[in-house]
Design an enzyme around this catalytic site. Sequence first.
Site, PDB file in Angstrom:
ATOM      1  N   GLY A  70     -11.067 -50.937 -25.823  1.00 26.84           N
ATOM      2  CA  GLY A  70      -9.664 -50.941 -26.065  1.00 26.84           C
ATOM      3  C   GLY A  70      -9.521 -51.275 -27.576  1.00 26.84           C
ATOM      4  N   ASN A 157      -1.163 -59.934 -23.034  1.00 22.90           N
ATOM      5  CA  ASN A 157      -2.290 -60.281 -22.151  1.00 22.90           C
ATOM      6  C   ASN A 157      -2.138 -61.907 -21.790  1.00 22.90           C
ATOM      7  OD1 ASN A 157      -2.726 -60.106 -25.087  1.00 22.90           O
ATOM      8  ND2 ASN A 157      -4.618 -61.215 -24.631  1.00 22.90           N
ATOM      9  N   GLN A 185      -3.020 -54.103 -20.853  1.00 19.67           N
ATOM     10  CA  GLN A 185      -2.652 -54.847 -19.597  1.00 19.67           C
ATOM     11  C   GLN A 185      -1.694 -54.155 -18.383  1.00 19.67           C
ATOM     12  OE1 GLN A 185      -3.887 -57.660 -18.644  1.00 19.67           O
ATOM     13  NE2 GLN A 185      -5.198 -58.051 -20.689  1.00 19.67           N
ATOM     14  N   SER A 205      -7.867 -49.471 -21.392  1.00 22.91           N
ATOM     15  CA  SER A 205      -9.248 -49.811 -21.391  1.00 22.91           C
ATOM     16  C   SER A 205      -9.679 -50.121 -19.834  1.00 22.91           C
ATOM     17  CB  SER A 205      -9.232 -51.172 -22.205  1.00 22.91           C
ATOM     18  OG  SER A 205     -10.921 -51.721 -21.995  1.00 22.91           O
ATOM     19  N   HIS A 207     -11.967 -51.652 -18.303  1.00 31.02           N
ATOM     20  CA  HIS A 207     -12.392 -52.945 -17.584  1.00 31.02           C
ATOM     21  C   HIS A 207     -11.188 -53.548 -17.099  1.00 31.02           C
ATOM     22  CE1 HIS A 207     -12.374 -56.047 -20.805  1.00 31.02           C
ATOM     23  NE2 HIS A 207     -12.170 -55.020 -21.531  1.00 31.02           N
ATOM     24  N   THR A 243     -22.398 -38.970 -28.869  1.00 38.36           N
ATOM     25  CA  THR A 243     -22.623 -38.509 -27.607  1.00 38.36           C
ATOM     26  C   THR A 243     -21.789 -39.462 -26.511  1.00 38.36           C
ATOM     27  OG1 THR A 243     -24.746 -37.869 -28.147  1.00 38.36           O
ATOM     28  CG2 THR A 243     -24.359 -38.012 -25.613  1.00 38.36           C
ATOM     29  N   CYS A 331      -9.181 -70.411 -28.395  1.00 37.14           N
ATOM     30  CA  CYS A 331      -9.597 -71.458 -29.457  1.00 37.14           C
ATOM     31  C   CYS A 331     -10.793 -70.893 -30.144  1.00 37.14           C
ATOM     32  CB  CYS A 331      -9.461 -72.731 -29.002  1.00 37.14           C
ATOM     33  SG  CYS A 331     -10.785 -72.804 -27.624  1.00 37.14           S
TER      34      CYS A 331
HETATM   35  N1  PLP Z   1      -5.542 -55.214 -25.953  1.00 41.24           N
HETATM   36  C1  PLP Z   1      -4.980 -56.098 -24.932  1.00 41.24           C
HETATM   37  C2  PLP Z   1      -3.648 -56.659 -24.646  1.00 41.24           C
HETATM   38  C3  PLP Z   1      -6.229 -56.683 -24.182  1.00 41.24           C
HETATM   39  O1  PLP Z   1      -5.872 -57.685 -23.119  1.00 41.24           O
HETATM   40  C4  PLP Z   1      -7.514 -56.503 -24.441  1.00 41.24           C
HETATM   41  C5  PLP Z   1      -8.356 -57.242 -23.885  1.00 41.24           C
HETATM   42  O2  PLP Z   1      -9.269 -57.873 -24.176  1.00 41.24           O
HETATM   43  C6  PLP Z   1      -7.778 -55.726 -25.659  1.00 41.24           C
HETATM   44  C7  PLP Z   1      -6.827 -54.995 -26.112  1.00 41.24           C
HETATM   45  C8  PLP Z   1      -9.124 -55.337 -25.776  1.00 41.24           C
HETATM   46  O3  PLP Z   1      -9.662 -54.423 -25.003  1.00 41.24           O
HETATM   47  P1  PLP Z   1     -11.259 -54.238 -25.054  1.00 41.24           P
HETATM   48  O4  PLP Z   1     -11.635 -55.449 -24.335  1.00 41.24           O
HETATM   49  O5  PLP Z   1     -11.409 -53.182 -24.285  1.00 41.24           O
HETATM   50  O6  PLP Z   1     -11.742 -54.209 -26.324  1.00 41.24           O
END
Ligand code: PLP
Length: 406
Positions: A70, A157, A185, A205, A207, A243, A331
Amino acid sequence: MRVYLDNAATTALRPEALAAMQPLLGPDFANPSSPHSSGQRVRRLLDEARARTAAALGAKPSEIIFTGSGSEADCLAIFGILDAQRSDGRGRLLTSAIEHHAVLHAADALRERGHSVTILPVDREGFVVEAALETALRETRAQERRPTLVSIMHANNEIGTIQRIAALSAIAHENGALFHTDAVQTVGHIAIDVAALGVDALTLSAHKFEGPKGVAALYLRNGVRATPLVYGGGQEGGRRAGTENVAGIVGLSVALELAARDVVEQAAATAAQRDAFIDAVLSTIPGSALNGSPRERLPNNASLRFTDVEGQTVVLALDVAEFEVSTGSACTSGSLDPSHVLTAIGLDGAAARGTVRFSLGRTTTATDIARLSERLPGIIGKLRALTATLVVGGGPTHIPERSGSS
Ligand code: PLP
């Protein structure tokens, strides 16, 4: 049994996604760019995954660019779109104070390269104020005609507030700017339609919606150009070389299709558990409060703050009690810097540091929530008593380092 309530950080891989990925980690290993039959078979699987991903967003397959994270998709949107637009080497980014660091650190880098960057404030619930965006865009327009991109996240997030993206993107377009949203999110958690949101680019993203890690996508509306971050072969329509991670992409597409299929029912069920938990906390723990919007919030997010405790200590105590959660604060360097998001919504250092984020998942049960609701008051009570003793005794507590924000 351990209860995992950190789904905003990452989710477990969905069994159906794993099953769809397995042949690609075994017999279907060929390169999708190879002309032979095995390569062409993998090409078909890749094409199907792209179509599935696009369909879940109301997009066209040609509008999907798969990336490695992401964060990469956010950077491709920000650097790529501004780079492709600019005529004199300088563009302008307007973004919000509560973005993920993938966006905020990209904004810092843009500024160092001579672009102009405006960081918009948010209100106490975490909403970007539409009038503030409009004023900032009008000011730029009056001063100079630089290519402008607005990047505002769909949902935060940490605190879970869901922005009014359709209204914000309309304002951007009325003022000649393009609009990107980081929907990491929200995709898979609430219904998403890129046309209804009115966005030119959108990040997701895998995961975060029970897909694999290390694979993500940028939706880029047909007609909007983005200069690549990665040069090489012609993969992803020449917009992202390398790839393809076909197993990951297939896993992403299957997890997304399944999430999108019953997103409305699932969101309602999760939101009911979330509300039961929030109500239980607020009614049984004095000195507790909810961060973010009570109404426009992610179905799975309960960001709560507690007076007279450190969120990090609550996380550690809950871990011992077999509940896995995290704080709302990122932090770094071993210091307890309050989270930029919590600071932006007006919390002072102590309130920000007293925040804990509980993020539910599809497999969270009513029993999980009931057990947590029962244990939490006692845990907070004990920690408060301990903190009072430590404050009398003096001396800081050791807080473990964190390397990233999620
Ligand atoms: N943007 C938001 C709002 C996220 O919560 C996250 C997650 O960590 C990311 C971007 C980054 O995604 P990724 O972990 O796939 O780089």
